[in-house]
Design a protein around this motif. Structure first.
Motif, PDB file in Angstrom:
ATOM      1  N   GLY A 255       0.831  -1.196   0.000  1.00  9.22           N
ATOM      2  CA  GLY A 255       0.000   0.000   0.000  1.00  9.22           C
ATOM      3  C   GLY A 255       0.864   1.244   0.000  1.00  9.22           C
ATOM      4  N   TRP A 256       0.349   2.330  -0.610  1.00 10.99           N
ATOM      5  CA  TRP A 256       1.189   3.494  -0.848  1.00 10.99           C
ATOM      6  C   TRP A 256       1.651   4.171   0.436  1.00 10.99           C
ATOM      7  CZ3 TRP A 256       4.560   5.076  -3.928  1.00 10.99           C
ATOM      8  CH2 TRP A 256       5.057   6.383  -3.850  1.00 10.99           C
ATOM      9  N   ASP A 257       0.833   4.214   1.470  1.00  5.11           N
ATOM     10  CA  ASP A 257       1.252   4.868   2.713  1.00  5.11           C
ATOM     11  C   ASP A 257       2.521   4.207   3.259  1.00  5.11           C
ATOM     12  OD1 ASP A 257      -0.857   6.583   2.498  1.00  5.11           O
ATOM     13  OD2 ASP A 257      -2.084   5.616   4.038  1.00  5.11           O
ATOM     14  N   VAL A 258       2.556   2.887   3.214  1.00  2.05           N
ATOM     15  CA  VAL A 258       3.731   2.156   3.703  1.00  2.05           C
ATOM     16  C   VAL A 258       4.922   2.404   2.792  1.00  2.05           C
ATOM     17  CG1 VAL A 258       4.695  -0.135   4.161  1.00  2.05           C
ATOM     18  CG2 VAL A 258       2.327   0.384   4.803  1.00  2.05           C
TER      19      VAL A 258
ATOM     20  N   GLU B 116       5.513   4.939   0.804  1.00  2.00           N
ATOM     21  CA  GLU B 116       6.013   6.312   0.939  1.00  2.00           C
ATOM     22  C   GLU B 116       6.857   6.471   2.198  1.00  2.00           C
ATOM     23  OE1 GLU B 116       4.454  10.951   1.163  1.00  2.00           O
ATOM     24  OE2 GLU B 116       2.997   9.315   1.048  1.00  2.00           O
ATOM     25  N   ALA B 117       6.378   5.917   3.308  1.00  2.00           N
ATOM     26  CA  ALA B 117       7.131   6.040   4.560  1.00  2.00           C
ATOM     27  C   ALA B 117       8.499   5.371   4.448  1.00  2.00           C
ATOM     28  CB  ALA B 117       6.329   5.430   5.706  1.00  2.00           C
TER      29      ALA B 117
ATOM     30  N   ARG C  96      10.857   7.474   2.200  1.00  2.00           N
ATOM     31  CA  ARG C  96      11.352   8.649   2.919  1.00  2.00           C
ATOM     32  C   ARG C  96      12.409   8.261   3.954  1.00  2.00           C
ATOM     33  NH1 ARG C  96       8.600  13.371   2.155  1.00  2.00           N
ATOM     34  NH2 ARG C  96       6.647  13.233   0.953  1.00  2.00           N
TER      35      ARG C  96
END
Length: 358
Positions: A310-313, A315-316, A319
């Motif tokens: 999933g994108w939230d994971v 992206e984190a 970063r």
């Protein structure tokens, strides 16, 4: 033409790539954003690649210049990565030399007559430069497409390291435990070093041909070296990988060295002579940089499986890795291994966009 002449010719043929973030990092400079590319980016997860390869065998694709060119370019067009990686396979130089090896779907390289004895090693053919002319022609086609100047995209050459090639030849194919390889190393070190030395020569010939054709950097893949202890790596592998990377020292191209599961070997791998050391996902980049030592950039190291989370994971994690990379001599963003076949290509594109924004 001898090896030194090949390397020198390649050095004179370098393109003007003034805007390349990848090449800037390899020179110790800090570009505006970390450069990003993906191992196994040329295919696997792309529908356009699968359509092109539908009725085409792997070796046919590797040795057909127009196909190799198109497959190499596909992810550059789609993802806007900061480097192209030449479409090839680790065992391509063995095939070109005349070794009986085939790529079996679902298995990988399978060797018709495994090498187990000194006589087998003596019978191993040399790689003649003429045998890799199709690869050189593919590079020529790619350079015309990838451009020059601020908007040019560098092309990374590709080869398998002596240990990984030797493991395929000794085991007869992929191996989980590399038991025959390790047994030969310890029971008959003279035969082992003779084999690894011959393979270092084949690999160096293959890479020099790519450099002479105009690649802008090279990566030496040692896929299986993580199966070794540091002591065994230093004794049995390091001299031969160093022979390959050292043989390119005057070629005018940066050298990247990568292995899987090599967290305990990073310091030794750095000693082999690379400018950039690849790191898989098991070791944080800042710790990897400490193990590698000063003066060398790192490459990596997003876990390929995280791309499914999933994108939230994603992206984190991207970063976090970019932040860790800021504490190193230089950072090339990549996965910690190759792109998995079922990866959503759109996620890879978003990763590139995010890295470029940081």
């Amino acid at each position: 033409m001898d090896g030194a002449a090949v390397a020198t010719t390649g050095a004179r043929a370098r393109r003007d790539l003034t805007g390349s973030a990848l090449l800037a990092v390899t020179r110790g400079e800090q570009p505006n954003h970390p450069p990003v590319w993906f191992m196994r980016q040329a295919g696997r997860s792309l529908p356009e690649y699968r359509a092109l390869r539908k009725d085409t065998a792997m070796f046919e694709a590797c040795f057909t210049p127009e196909l190799a060119c198109e497959i190499t370019l596909q992810p550059v067009r789609r993802h806007r990565v900061d480097a192209a990686i030449l479409f090839s396979d680790i065992v391509v130089p063995l095939k070109a030399a005349g070794v009986g090896v085939e790529l079996v779907a679902g298995t990988g390289p399978v060797v018709a007559e495994p090498i187990r004895t000194a006589a087998d090693v003596a019978a191993l053919p040399e790689l003649e430069p003429d045998a890799v002319r199709p690869i050189a022609e593919a590079i020529r086609l790619l350079l015309a497409e990838l451009g020059t100047g601020p908007d040019g995209t560098p092309l990374i050459g590709f080869a398998g390291a002596p240990f990984t090639l030797a493991s395929y030849l000794i085991e007869g194919g992929p191996s989980r435990n590399h038991e025959r390889t390790k047994a030969l190393m310890h029971s008959d070190p003279d035969t082992w070093h003779a084999l690894a030395g011959r393979l270092a020569g084949i690999t160096l010939t293959f890479l020099r041909a790519q450099v002479a054709a105009g690649v802008d950097a090279v990566q030496l893949f040692d896929s299986w070296s993580g199966a070794l202890s540091e002591r065994d790596y230093r004794r049995f592998v390091l001299p031969h990988s160093a022979a390959v990377l050292g043989g390119l020292a005057g070629a005018g191209v940066p050298r990247i060295h990568f292995g899987v599961g090599t967290g305990e070997l990073l310091g030794a791998m750095a000693e082999a002579g690379a400018d950039v050391v690849g790191v898989d996902w098991r070791v944080p980049l800042d710790e990897a940089a400490r193990r590698i030592g000063p003066g060398r950039a790192v490459q990596g190291n997003l876990d390929p499986a995280v791309l499914f989370a999933g994108w939230d994971v994603v992206e984190a994690e991207v970063r976090r890795i970019v932040a860790e990379g800021r504490d190193t001599h230089g950072h090339v963003f990549n996965l910690g291994h190759g792109v998995l076949p079922d990866t959503d290509p759109d996620v890879l594109t978003r990763v590139v966009e995010l890295v470029h924004s940081l």
